[in-house]
Write an enzyme that holds these catalytic residues in place. Sequence first.
Site, PDB file in Angstrom:
ATOM      1  N   ASP A  83      -4.506  28.489  -0.749  1.00  0.00           N
ATOM      2  CA  ASP A  83      -3.077  28.454  -0.430  1.00  0.00           C
ATOM      3  C   ASP A  83      -2.754  29.563   0.581  1.00  0.00           C
ATOM      4  O   ASP A  83      -3.393  29.638   1.631  1.00  0.00           O
ATOM      5  CB  ASP A  83      -2.277  28.575  -1.743  1.00  0.00           C
ATOM      6  CG  ASP A  83      -0.787  28.340  -1.591  1.00  0.00           C
ATOM      7  OD1 ASP A  83      -0.370  27.175  -1.420  1.00  0.00           O
ATOM      8  OD2 ASP A  83      -0.041  29.329  -1.630  1.00  0.00           O
ATOM      9  N   TYR A  96       6.689  33.480   3.141  1.00  0.00           N
ATOM     10  CA  TYR A  96       7.362  32.321   3.735  1.00  0.00           C
ATOM     11  C   TYR A  96       8.395  32.766   4.766  1.00  0.00           C
ATOM     12  O   TYR A  96       8.554  32.119   5.807  1.00  0.00           O
ATOM     13  CB  TYR A  96       8.038  31.483   2.648  1.00  0.00           C
ATOM     14  CG  TYR A  96       7.062  30.822   1.709  1.00  0.00           C
ATOM     15  CD1 TYR A  96       6.527  29.573   2.005  1.00  0.00           C
ATOM     16  CD2 TYR A  96       6.673  31.443   0.522  1.00  0.00           C
ATOM     17  CE1 TYR A  96       5.626  28.960   1.152  1.00  0.00           C
ATOM     18  CE2 TYR A  96       5.777  30.847  -0.333  1.00  0.00           C
ATOM     19  CZ  TYR A  96       5.248  29.588  -0.015  1.00  0.00           C
ATOM     20  OH  TYR A  96       4.348  28.992  -0.849  1.00  0.00           O
ATOM     21  N   HIS A 111      -3.324  20.773  -6.594  1.00  0.00           N
ATOM     22  CA  HIS A 111      -3.280  21.894  -5.636  1.00  0.00           C
ATOM     23  C   HIS A 111      -3.989  23.121  -6.186  1.00  0.00           C
ATOM     24  O   HIS A 111      -4.494  23.939  -5.409  1.00  0.00           O
ATOM     25  CB  HIS A 111      -1.816  22.227  -5.331  1.00  0.00           C
ATOM     26  CG  HIS A 111      -1.637  23.353  -4.371  1.00  0.00           C
ATOM     27  ND1 HIS A 111      -1.980  23.249  -3.045  1.00  0.00           N
ATOM     28  CD2 HIS A 111      -1.161  24.616  -4.542  1.00  0.00           C
ATOM     29  CE1 HIS A 111      -1.711  24.395  -2.420  1.00  0.00           C
ATOM     30  NE2 HIS A 111      -1.227  25.243  -3.311  1.00  0.00           N
TER      31      HIS A 111
END
Length: 255
Positions: free
Chosen positions: A77, A188, A251
């Site tokens: 990730d 982010y 994931h």
Amino acid sequence: MLFLHGFPECWYSWRYQLKCQEFRDQYRVVAVDLRGYGRSSKPSFFPGAYHRDILVEDVRQLIKALGYTSCVMVAHDWGGILAHHFTRMHPEHVDRLVVMDCPEDRIAASFLRANVSQLMKGWYAAAFQVPLLPELIFRAFDYDQINTIFREQPMGVVNVDRMTDEDIEVFKWNASLRRTLTGSMNYYRCIPSFLAPLVLPEYTLEERYSMPVLVLFGDSDAVFDTTFAKAYEESGLHDDITVRVIPSASHWLQQ
């Protein structure tokens, strides 16, 4: 062997790999909390402290502090996104690269232009740009979002026995530490620094990966479209690449 985790995780995400005797027989295995997570430093409320170059330097200094000049880098990730950038900027420090469930920025740029479905999957990255509100949502109902992310479908692990109540409590405790949610979401909020190579002329977009690279995706990944795997294979950016899509995996591939 250095393990780099993603969001909203911590070093504990690699508990199964850290206990793997085959790894331990061949390597010194190390998993850390990245900047902004768990017990690591959370230097600023402002996203600029999580600029790509700063995070890359964190990893370079970590390898040096451990007493090594290079490593096998295993990442997932956001850890994988960071690993891609680190490997391109400091290829001499990476002997082999293993990345899971993450895009390489140049591959992602061309892929996203042709795949609107992937843009829809990444809606939360836009939502995290709002200051403070995402943190409040994660804290609500005893950090219930952590349980949702890791154990409920379509996002959660496929084999629920691999994510126990005790495991969830570890991730909740880490998220509850002061400034951890803001620190982790600042990745982010600093996405433009990771996309800089796509727009700034001082970066070379044709840089190749000379070391062996293994790319893994879970076939039930709710974050990244598994057709990313084919995009990796067709990118022509690697001298030695192996790409695998793991069946019956979400994931959270390493968990």
